[in-house]
Motif scaffolding. Structure first.
Motif, PDB file in Angstrom:
ATOM      1  N   LEU A  95       0.840  -1.196   0.000  1.00  0.00           N
ATOM      2  CA  LEU A  95       0.000   0.000   0.000  1.00  0.00           C
ATOM      3  C   LEU A  95       0.878   1.251   0.000  1.00  0.00           C
ATOM      4  CD1 LEU A  95      -2.927   1.081   0.165  1.00  0.00           C
ATOM      5  CD2 LEU A  95      -2.654   1.071   2.657  1.00  0.00           C
ATOM      6  N   ALA A  96       0.611   2.160  -0.926  1.00  0.00           N
ATOM      7  CA  ALA A  96       1.399   3.388  -1.041  1.00  0.00           C
ATOM      8  C   ALA A  96       0.954   4.425  -0.008  1.00  0.00           C
ATOM      9  CB  ALA A  96       1.257   3.970  -2.445  1.00  0.00           C
ATOM     10  N   HIS A  97       1.918   5.196   0.504  1.00  0.00           N
ATOM     11  CA  HIS A  97       1.667   6.269   1.460  1.00  0.00           C
ATOM     12  C   HIS A  97       2.336   7.537   0.946  1.00  0.00           C
ATOM     13  CE1 HIS A  97       0.172   3.503   4.581  1.00  0.00           C
ATOM     14  NE2 HIS A  97       1.027   2.659   4.013  1.00  0.00           N
ATOM     15  N   ALA A  98       1.600   8.632   0.955  1.00  0.00           N
ATOM     16  CA  ALA A  98       2.127   9.911   0.488  1.00  0.00           C
ATOM     17  C   ALA A  98       3.246  10.391   1.418  1.00  0.00           C
ATOM     18  CB  ALA A  98       1.016  10.955   0.446  1.00  0.00           C
ATOM     19  N   GLY A  99       4.109  11.245   0.886  1.00  0.00           N
ATOM     20  CA  GLY A  99       5.188  11.821   1.678  1.00  0.00           C
ATOM     21  C   GLY A  99       4.661  12.755   2.764  1.00  0.00           C
ATOM     22  N   LEU A 100       5.427  12.865   3.832  1.00  0.00           N
ATOM     23  CA  LEU A 100       5.115  13.744   4.950  1.00  0.00           C
ATOM     24  C   LEU A 100       6.273  14.733   5.123  1.00  0.00           C
ATOM     25  CD1 LEU A 100       3.859  11.052   7.480  1.00  0.00           C
ATOM     26  CD2 LEU A 100       2.458  12.668   6.179  1.00  0.00           C
ATOM     27  N   PRO A 101       6.069  15.813   5.861  1.00  0.00           N
ATOM     28  CA  PRO A 101       7.175  16.752   6.086  1.00  0.00           C
ATOM     29  C   PRO A 101       8.306  16.084   6.871  1.00  0.00           C
ATOM     30  CG  PRO A 101       5.077  17.775   6.618  1.00  0.00           C
ATOM     31  CD  PRO A 101       4.815  16.319   6.410  1.00  0.00           C
ATOM     32  N   TRP A 102       9.483  16.029   6.293  1.00  0.00           N
ATOM     33  CA  TRP A 102      10.632  15.433   6.965  1.00  0.00           C
ATOM     34  C   TRP A 102      11.168  16.347   8.066  1.00  0.00           C
ATOM     35  CZ3 TRP A 102      15.002  18.374   6.498  1.00  0.00           C
ATOM     36  CH2 TRP A 102      15.059  19.268   5.431  1.00  0.00           C
TER      37      TRP A 102
END
Length: 150
Positions: free
Chosen positions: A64-71
């Protein structure tokens, strides 16, 4: 040169070791729904202003793909409305900061053009929230020892 010009994506470091910091300061006396709305709106605004803070997405073990979050992480702090306004005013004078805000007039309209018109007529708006992204030392100096929003 600004912090944005020098922003190096450091996804390998703990957020406390990064040269940059992102905080959102929200009026602690607002109803929870308005606080959540303000945080979400400011996060979207900062994501547009500083797209490099969003890390790449990933895939979990099931595929399942997960969008990027603020690093960079984002700390959400609470303060009385007057303090939120003071931080907004002080931040405006700091070079190298990305400052976004939610003026109270934003919550009184349902049409974006009406918000902009109302904002243009307001000389000293009150603020529900302000977001600061920039050099860690500057952000920490402006937000002091404000507590986490609870």
């Amino acid at each position: 040169m600004t912090v944005l010009d020098e922003l190096e994506r450091r996804t390998d470091l703990p957020t406390k070791e990064l040269a940059v910091k992102w905080v959102i300061v929200i009026d602690r006396d607002l109803p929870r729904g308005l606080q959540a709305n303000a945080a979400a709106c400011l996060a979207a605004s900062v994501g547009v202003a500083v797209p490099a803070i969003v890390g790449s997405g990933g895939t979990d073990a099931s595929g399942l793909a997960h969008a990027g979050l603020p690093w960079t992480g984002c700390t959400v702090l609470g303060a009385p409305g007057a303090i939120v306004g003071r931080i907004r005013k002080d931040a405006a004078t700091e070079a190298g900061l990305v400052v976004t805000d939610m003026a109270a007039v934003a919550q009184r309209t349902n049409v974006y053009d009406e918000y902009l018109a109302e904002l243009a007529r307001t000389e000293e708006p009150s603020y529900y929230a302000v977001s600061l992204f920039g050099p860690r030392g500057v952000v920490e100096r402006l937000t002091g020892r404000l507590p986490l929003l609870r």
